[in-house]
Enzyme design. Sequence first.
Site, PDB file in Angstrom:
ATOM      1  N   LEU A  11       0.817  -1.213   0.000  1.00 15.18           N
ATOM      2  CA  LEU A  11       0.000   0.000   0.000  1.00 15.18           C
ATOM      3  C   LEU A  11       0.854   1.268   0.000  1.00 15.18           C
ATOM      4  O   LEU A  11       0.652   2.180   0.806  1.00 15.18           O
ATOM      5  CB  LEU A  11      -0.978  -0.034   1.183  1.00 15.18           C
ATOM      6  CG  LEU A  11      -2.062  -1.113   1.039  1.00 15.18           C
ATOM      7  CD1 LEU A  11      -2.851  -1.269   2.338  1.00 15.18           C
ATOM      8  CD2 LEU A  11      -3.014  -0.787  -0.105  1.00 15.18           C
ATOM      9  N   VAL A  13       2.225   4.481  -2.562  1.00 15.18           N
ATOM     10  CA  VAL A  13       1.415   5.434  -3.321  1.00 15.18           C
ATOM     11  C   VAL A  13       0.673   4.753  -4.473  1.00 15.18           C
ATOM     12  O   VAL A  13      -0.543   4.914  -4.626  1.00 15.18           O
ATOM     13  CB  VAL A  13       2.320   6.559  -3.885  1.00 15.18           C
ATOM     14  CG1 VAL A  13       1.515   7.534  -4.702  1.00 15.18           C
ATOM     15  CG2 VAL A  13       3.028   7.265  -2.763  1.00 15.18           C
ATOM     16  N   ARG A  34       2.858  -5.016   4.555  1.00 16.08           N
ATOM     17  CA  ARG A  34       3.735  -5.596   5.580  1.00 16.08           C
ATOM     18  C   ARG A  34       3.534  -4.919   6.944  1.00 16.08           C
ATOM     19  O   ARG A  34       3.488  -5.550   7.966  1.00 16.08           O
ATOM     20  CB  ARG A  34       5.184  -5.453   5.120  1.00 16.08           C
ATOM     21  CG  ARG A  34       5.984  -6.683   5.369  1.00 16.08           C
ATOM     22  CD  ARG A  34       7.327  -6.624   4.754  1.00 16.08           C
ATOM     23  NE  ARG A  34       7.760  -5.221   4.529  1.00 16.08           N
ATOM     24  CZ  ARG A  34       8.931  -4.896   4.019  1.00 16.08           C
ATOM     25  NH1 ARG A  34       9.773  -5.823   3.692  1.00 16.08           N
ATOM     26  NH2 ARG A  34       9.267  -3.633   3.827  1.00 16.08           N
ATOM     27  N   SER A 130       1.322   2.166 -16.376  1.00 22.45           N
ATOM     28  CA  SER A 130       1.847   3.522 -16.568  1.00 22.45           C
ATOM     29  C   SER A 130       0.791   4.561 -16.265  1.00 22.45           C
ATOM     30  O   SER A 130      -0.396   4.339 -16.470  1.00 22.45           O
ATOM     31  CB  SER A 130       2.340   3.717 -17.999  1.00 22.45           C
ATOM     32  OG  SER A 130       2.755   5.067 -18.161  1.00 22.45           O
ATOM     33  N   LYS A 184       6.406  -2.237 -21.277  1.00 19.98           N
ATOM     34  CA  LYS A 184       6.469  -1.096 -20.338  1.00 19.98           C
ATOM     35  C   LYS A 184       7.873  -0.479 -20.362  1.00 19.98           C
ATOM     36  O   LYS A 184       8.034   0.743 -20.304  1.00 19.98           O
ATOM     37  CB  LYS A 184       6.099  -1.550 -18.916  1.00 19.98           C
ATOM     38  CG  LYS A 184       6.238  -0.441 -17.851  1.00 19.98           C
ATOM     39  CD  LYS A 184       5.317   0.721 -18.133  1.00 19.98           C
ATOM     40  CE  LYS A 184       5.254   1.861 -17.175  1.00 19.98           C
ATOM     41  NZ  LYS A 184       6.287   2.365 -16.387  1.00 19.98           N
ATOM     42  N   HIS A 187       8.066   1.542 -23.421  1.00 20.38           N
ATOM     43  CA  HIS A 187       7.275   2.758 -23.159  1.00 20.38           C
ATOM     44  C   HIS A 187       8.142   3.778 -22.431  1.00 20.38           C
ATOM     45  O   HIS A 187       8.190   4.950 -22.794  1.00 20.38           O
ATOM     46  CB  HIS A 187       6.034   2.406 -22.317  1.00 20.38           C
ATOM     47  CG  HIS A 187       5.359   3.604 -21.717  1.00 20.38           C
ATOM     48  ND1 HIS A 187       5.839   4.248 -20.601  1.00 20.38           N
ATOM     49  CD2 HIS A 187       4.264   4.308 -22.109  1.00 20.38           C
ATOM     50  CE1 HIS A 187       5.062   5.280 -20.316  1.00 20.38           C
ATOM     51  NE2 HIS A 187       4.095   5.339 -21.228  1.00 20.38           N
ATOM     52  N   ASN A 188       8.836   3.313 -21.402  1.00 21.40           N
ATOM     53  CA  ASN A 188       9.661   4.243 -20.637  1.00 21.40           C
ATOM     54  C   ASN A 188      10.837   4.767 -21.451  1.00 21.40           C
ATOM     55  O   ASN A 188      11.220   5.926 -21.316  1.00 21.40           O
ATOM     56  CB  ASN A 188      10.137   3.589 -19.339  1.00 21.40           C
ATOM     57  CG  ASN A 188       9.049   3.599 -18.281  1.00 21.40           C
ATOM     58  OD1 ASN A 188       7.865   3.554 -18.611  1.00 21.40           O
ATOM     59  ND2 ASN A 188       9.422   3.662 -17.023  1.00 21.40           N
ATOM     60  N   GLU A 191       9.452   7.335 -23.522  1.00 14.99           N
ATOM     61  CA  GLU A 191       9.174   8.468 -22.608  1.00 14.99           C
ATOM     62  C   GLU A 191      10.456   9.295 -22.408  1.00 14.99           C
ATOM     63  O   GLU A 191      10.442  10.527 -22.487  1.00 14.99           O
ATOM     64  CB  GLU A 191       8.665   7.878 -21.281  1.00 14.99           C
ATOM     65  CG  GLU A 191       8.512   8.842 -20.124  1.00 14.99           C
ATOM     66  CD  GLU A 191       8.145   8.088 -18.819  1.00 14.99           C
ATOM     67  OE1 GLU A 191       7.164   7.320 -18.821  1.00 14.99           O
ATOM     68  OE2 GLU A 191       8.844   8.270 -17.807  1.00 14.99           O
ATOM     69  N   ARG A 447      37.196  -4.560 -42.269  1.00 17.71           N
ATOM     70  CA  ARG A 447      37.114  -5.821 -41.515  1.00 17.71           C
ATOM     71  C   ARG A 447      37.831  -6.934 -42.278  1.00 17.71           C
ATOM     72  O   ARG A 447      38.513  -7.789 -41.700  1.00 17.71           O
ATOM     73  CB  ARG A 447      35.647  -6.210 -41.269  1.00 17.71           C
ATOM     74  CG  ARG A 447      34.927  -5.299 -40.303  1.00 17.71           C
ATOM     75  CD  ARG A 447      33.469  -5.698 -40.124  1.00 17.71           C
ATOM     76  NE  ARG A 447      33.311  -6.954 -39.417  1.00 17.71           N
ATOM     77  CZ  ARG A 447      32.791  -8.059 -39.928  1.00 17.71           C
ATOM     78  NH1 ARG A 447      32.351  -8.057 -41.182  1.00 17.71           N
ATOM     79  NH2 ARG A 447      32.684  -9.161 -39.223  1.00 17.71           N
TER      80      ARG A 447
HETATM   81  C1  6PG Z   1       5.025   5.703 -15.980  1.00 20.37           C
HETATM   82  C2  6PG Z   1       6.378   6.223 -15.618  1.00 20.37           C
HETATM   83  C3  6PG Z   1       6.793   5.641 -14.306  1.00 20.37           C
HETATM   84  C4  6PG Z   1       7.877   6.403 -13.630  1.00 20.37           C
HETATM   85  C5  6PG Z   1       9.220   6.115 -14.175  1.00 20.37           C
HETATM   86  C6  6PG Z   1      10.127   7.299 -14.159  1.00 20.37           C
HETATM   87  O1  6PG Z   1       4.932   5.147 -17.046  1.00 20.37           O
HETATM   88  O2  6PG Z   1       4.105   5.885 -15.189  1.00 20.37           O
HETATM   89  O3  6PG Z   1       7.312   5.911 -16.591  1.00 20.37           O
HETATM   90  O4  6PG Z   1       7.061   4.290 -14.528  1.00 20.37           O
HETATM   91  O5  6PG Z   1       7.623   7.747 -13.594  1.00 20.37           O
HETATM   92  O6  6PG Z   1       9.731   5.115 -13.334  1.00 20.37           O
HETATM   93  O7  6PG Z   1      11.348   6.824 -14.472  1.00 20.37           O
HETATM   94  P1  6PG Z   1      12.680   7.569 -14.150  1.00 20.37           P
HETATM   95  O8  6PG Z   1      12.742   7.777 -12.655  1.00 20.37           O
HETATM   96  O9  6PG Z   1      13.712   6.633 -14.637  1.00 20.37           O
HETATM   97  O10 6PG Z   1      12.607   8.857 -14.883  1.00 20.37           O
END
Ligand code: 6PG
Length: 471
Positions: A11, A13, A34, A130, A184, A187-188, A191, A447
């Site tokens: 639990l 955030v 926990r 995400s 994911k 995705h990051n 991001e 090469r």
């Molecule tokens: C999401 C974010 C989330 C988080 C990252 C930030 O998709 O909700 O990507 O996973 O904000 O962990 O990553 P950094 O701390 O590496 O910027």
Amino acid sequence: MQQADIGLIGLGVMGTNLALNIAENGYRVAVFNRTVAKTNEFYADAGDLQDKIIACETLEDLAKNIRAPRPIILMVKAGEAVDEQIAALKPFLAKEDIIIDAGNANFHDTVRRLAELGANDPTFVGMGVSGGEEGARHGPSIMVGGTPESYARIEPVLTAISAKYEGESCSALLGPDGAGHFVKTIHNGIEYADMQMIAEVYGVLRDGLGLTSEAIGKIFDKWNAGPLNSYLIEITAKVLLATDKKTGKPAVDIILDSAGQKGTGRWAAIEAQMLGIPATGIEAAVAARSISSMVKQRAEAEKAYGDLGTAKLSDNSQAFIDALEQGLLAGKIAAYAQGFDVMVGASKERGWDIPLATTARIWRAGCIIRSQFLDQIAAAFEGSEGTNLLLVPAFVERMKSGSKSLRKVVSEASLAGLPVPALSAALNYFDGFRQARGTANVIQAQRDFFGAHGFKRLGEEGDFHGPWSDA
Ligand code: 6PG
């Protein structure tokens, strides 16, 4: 008491918000943390949602309170805590039960965890979530890796709690075992690239044109009403327009320019490298964060090489600001093309078959990179699965014009000494990708010269060696 539809452990955030989201959508959720005090505090604060929550003090209690087959979401810190939690939970679960890791796990761990479970152990699902705190509470984008049977058991809850794009749920099964966590990770990575390109454009406006944070914020705000419309552009405008309460200065002006990183962007770059798929936009963004953390060295280097100063650009016309908007969009197209290509590479390597159009669709809302643009990408991949985005006709047209702006931005910035690593990586990827006759013929000759590695001749089968002993 009626049993819960699903369980949730952790639990913090994200866990708290996800549990409230589940309860608010009418599903009964059994929760465990926990520290029992945290569970009690969560229950006490749940208000009207209390009747959908079962607060459990032990894992045994948690298992008893969930309807079988029991799906249990783990929202604990990625890494060892997940292994510990699985081990602690296993004795109370049956073969049909499903442990769902919803953290930012490295997909290799997800694959390993699944393999480590025995035939009579519960099954395991790796689920990328995400959208941060707000997303968890009101609708995240959910990327699932697992079996169709496991997904069928959890699908109603996930569909209900996920973000919706024009009524469509942003949750999907994307493949087996590690596929959800892999998506994911990508995705990051995307991001990171997107955020870096935005920061580079901010840098050109600030240091190249000498604009204030407020003026730049207004530009981003305007762009958010156009083709760049996205969550990241929207929040960039907001942060640029915010004021620091302590000093009355723009908030961004008092923030240390050293970016943190928890590792998922780096994983994306590493996986791309391991697969041999170019993801230079992501790599440049990861490297830029590392350079940003070299605060002391950068100060020393500025002394050694001289200050960049501000207002360096020769072209400060509105046309140049428009080129920044179009260039940023073109840079994004190239970086997203790379990210999707990495997923194609991973699918080939692991037999995953990650559906690209579906992935783009579940990224349209809820997640950090959500945008209109992803709706266009989803449409582009319909019927063109597996094709590099730069070769999908709708995007070819966009890149033909957009690349001119990107080229203008990268060249002007470079001439002014302004760093634009991700934008220039995107441009160079585009230029390399669209060149039918590249320069690797020289590399092959080198090469062969030093290692007799052989080369192919144009239009001929077989391996050949060069006349280097004559050279
Ligand atoms: C999401 C974010 C989330 C988080 C990252 C930030 O998709 O909700 O990507 O996973 O904000 O962990 O990553 P950094 O701390 O590496 O910027």
